[in-house]
Design a protein around this motif. Structure first.
Motif, PDB file in Angstrom:
ATOM      1  N   LYS A   1       0.804  -1.209   0.000  1.00  0.00           N
ATOM      2  CA  LYS A   1       0.000   0.000   0.000  1.00  0.00           C
ATOM      3  C   LYS A   1       0.843   1.268   0.000  1.00  0.00           C
ATOM      4  O   LYS A   1       0.339   2.329  -0.309  1.00  0.00           O
ATOM      5  CB  LYS A   1      -0.949  -0.006   1.198  1.00  0.00           C
ATOM      6  CG  LYS A   1      -2.090  -0.993   1.045  1.00  0.00           C
ATOM      7  CD  LYS A   1      -3.127  -0.765   2.106  1.00  0.00           C
ATOM      8  CE  LYS A   1      -4.340  -1.622   1.831  1.00  0.00           C
ATOM      9  NZ  LYS A   1      -5.406  -1.358   2.782  1.00  0.00           N
ATOM     10  N   THR A   2       2.107   1.172   0.343  1.00  0.00           N
ATOM     11  CA  THR A   2       2.970   2.354   0.321  1.00  0.00           C
ATOM     12  C   THR A   2       3.576   2.585  -1.060  1.00  0.00           C
ATOM     13  O   THR A   2       4.275   3.574  -1.261  1.00  0.00           O
ATOM     14  CB  THR A   2       4.113   2.217   1.353  1.00  0.00           C
ATOM     15  OG1 THR A   2       4.896   1.078   1.004  1.00  0.00           O
ATOM     16  CG2 THR A   2       3.599   2.107   2.775  1.00  0.00           C
ATOM     17  N   TYR A  92       7.619   0.110  14.696  1.00  0.00           N
ATOM     18  CA  TYR A  92       6.204  -0.228  14.813  1.00  0.00           C
ATOM     19  C   TYR A  92       6.068  -1.717  15.100  1.00  0.00           C
ATOM     20  O   TYR A  92       6.973  -2.499  14.807  1.00  0.00           O
ATOM     21  CB  TYR A  92       5.470   0.091  13.502  1.00  0.00           C
ATOM     22  CG  TYR A  92       5.629   1.505  13.037  1.00  0.00           C
ATOM     23  CD1 TYR A  92       4.913   2.541  13.628  1.00  0.00           C
ATOM     24  CD2 TYR A  92       6.499   1.816  11.994  1.00  0.00           C
ATOM     25  CE1 TYR A  92       5.066   3.854  13.184  1.00  0.00           C
ATOM     26  CE2 TYR A  92       6.644   3.119  11.547  1.00  0.00           C
ATOM     27  CZ  TYR A  92       5.920   4.128  12.149  1.00  0.00           C
ATOM     28  OH  TYR A  92       6.069   5.418  11.709  1.00  0.00           O
ATOM     29  N   GLU A 124      -2.905  -0.516   9.019  1.00  0.00           N
ATOM     30  CA  GLU A 124      -3.348   0.683   8.281  1.00  0.00           C
ATOM     31  C   GLU A 124      -2.800   1.957   8.924  1.00  0.00           C
ATOM     32  O   GLU A 124      -2.371   2.874   8.219  1.00  0.00           O
ATOM     33  CB  GLU A 124      -4.881   0.736   8.211  1.00  0.00           C
ATOM     34  CG  GLU A 124      -5.493  -0.281   7.282  1.00  0.00           C
ATOM     35  CD  GLU A 124      -5.103  -0.095   5.828  1.00  0.00           C
ATOM     36  OE1 GLU A 124      -4.892   1.056   5.379  1.00  0.00           O
ATOM     37  OE2 GLU A 124      -4.994  -1.121   5.129  1.00  0.00           O
ATOM     38  N   LYS A 125      -2.792   2.017  10.243  1.00  0.00           N
ATOM     39  CA  LYS A 125      -2.247   3.193  10.950  1.00  0.00           C
ATOM     40  C   LYS A 125      -0.752   3.336  10.663  1.00  0.00           C
ATOM     41  O   LYS A 125      -0.247   4.442  10.467  1.00  0.00           O
ATOM     42  CB  LYS A 125      -2.494   3.085  12.451  1.00  0.00           C
ATOM     43  CG  LYS A 125      -3.934   3.287  12.845  1.00  0.00           C
ATOM     44  CD  LYS A 125      -4.112   3.097  14.347  1.00  0.00           C
ATOM     45  CE  LYS A 125      -5.581   3.164  14.730  1.00  0.00           C
ATOM     46  NZ  LYS A 125      -5.803   2.845  16.146  1.00  0.00           N
ATOM     47  N   ILE A 127       0.853   2.223   8.009  1.00  0.00           N
ATOM     48  CA  ILE A 127       1.001   2.620   6.608  1.00  0.00           C
ATOM     49  C   ILE A 127       0.832   4.136   6.471  1.00  0.00           C
ATOM     50  O   ILE A 127       1.609   4.797   5.774  1.00  0.00           O
ATOM     51  CB  ILE A 127      -0.010   1.872   5.715  1.00  0.00           C
ATOM     52  CG1 ILE A 127       0.400   0.395   5.640  1.00  0.00           C
ATOM     53  CG2 ILE A 127      -0.102   2.486   4.330  1.00  0.00           C
ATOM     54  CD1 ILE A 127      -0.690  -0.513   5.098  1.00  0.00           C
ATOM     55  N   GLU A 128      -0.145   4.702   7.157  1.00  0.00           N
ATOM     56  CA  GLU A 128      -0.353   6.154   7.117  1.00  0.00           C
ATOM     57  C   GLU A 128       0.857   6.889   7.662  1.00  0.00           C
ATOM     58  O   GLU A 128       1.247   7.930   7.114  1.00  0.00           O
ATOM     59  CB  GLU A 128      -1.590   6.527   7.928  1.00  0.00           C
ATOM     60  CG  GLU A 128      -2.902   6.116   7.285  1.00  0.00           C
ATOM     61  CD  GLU A 128      -4.108   6.374   8.192  1.00  0.00           C
ATOM     62  OE1 GLU A 128      -3.990   7.197   9.127  1.00  0.00           O
ATOM     63  OE2 GLU A 128      -5.151   5.761   7.956  1.00  0.00           O
ATOM     64  N   ARG A 129       1.457   6.390   8.724  1.00  0.00           N
ATOM     65  CA  ARG A 129       2.613   7.064   9.318  1.00  0.00           C
ATOM     66  C   ARG A 129       3.844   6.972   8.424  1.00  0.00           C
ATOM     67  O   ARG A 129       4.644   7.887   8.366  1.00  0.00           O
ATOM     68  CB  ARG A 129       2.918   6.452  10.689  1.00  0.00           C
ATOM     69  CG  ARG A 129       1.864   6.792  11.710  1.00  0.00           C
ATOM     70  CD  ARG A 129       2.220   6.219  13.065  1.00  0.00           C
ATOM     71  NE  ARG A 129       1.157   6.467  14.007  1.00  0.00           N
ATOM     72  CZ  ARG A 129       0.633   5.558  14.801  1.00  0.00           C
ATOM     73  NH1 ARG A 129       1.087   4.302  14.777  1.00  0.00           N
ATOM     74  NH2 ARG A 129      -0.335   5.859  15.625  1.00  0.00           N
TER      75      ARG A 129
END
Length: 130
Positions: A1-2, A92, A124-125, A127-129
Motif C-alpha cells: 500500500k505504500t 512499529y 493501516e495506521k 502505513i499512514e505514518r
C-alpha cells in the motif's frame, strides 16, 4: 500500500545481493515476524552481511509482527542497525494471532478473526505514518 519496492531477504542472502545504495529521501523498512521473543536467524544474518550506503537522509523504520509478546526484537534490530551507522527513525509492531500451538488455542475462529481485524487496523495506521 505504500507503493514502495521490496526485497525478500532470503533471496538477497541466496543470491548474495547484499550491497545497497539509498538516495536521499528514500524509505527503508525492515518488516518481519518476531521469533522466540527476538529476531529470526535469517534477519540477523541479513543485517550482519548487508552493506547499506545512505546518500543523504533516509527514513528508516522497522515493523515487527508478533503473537503473545514482541520481546526485544525491535530493540535488538535498532541496536544492530545503529552499529552499522543506520539511524532508525521509527519502530512499529502489529499483534497477530499467536501460532505457537502448545500455548495458544487457534481453534476459536471468532477470536482469531477479531485479532486479525485489529491487526489490519494497526497495519493501516502504520502505513499512514510511513
Amino acid at each position: 500500500k505504500t507503493n514502495d519496492n521490496f526485497a525478500d531477504i532470503t533471496d538477497c542472502l541466496k543470491y548474495n545481493t547484499l550491497n545497497f545504495i539509498a538516495k536521499k529521501g528514500l524509505k527503508i523498512g525492515f518488516v518481519f515476524p518476531v521469533y522466540n521473543f527476538g529476531l529470526p536467524i535469517t534477519v540477523c544474518r541479513f543485517i550482519e552481511k548487508m552493506k547499506l550506503t545512505l546518500r543523504g537522509n533516509c527514513y528508516i523504520y522497522t515493523v515487527v509482527t508478533y503473537g503473545g509478546f514482541s520481546g526485544g526484537a525491535s530493540k535488538i534490530l535498532k541496536k544492530k542497525l545503529e552499529e552499522k551507522n543506520l539511524p532508525v527513525n521509527a519502530q512499529y509492531s502489529v499483534r497477530m494471532p499467536d501460532t505457537w500451538t502448545p500455548a495458544y488455542d487457534l481453534s476459536d475462529k471468532e477470536k482469531v478473526r477479531k485479532r486479525n481485524e485489529k491487526a489490519d487496523a494497526e497495519a493501516e495506521k502504520i502505513i499512514e505514518r510511513i
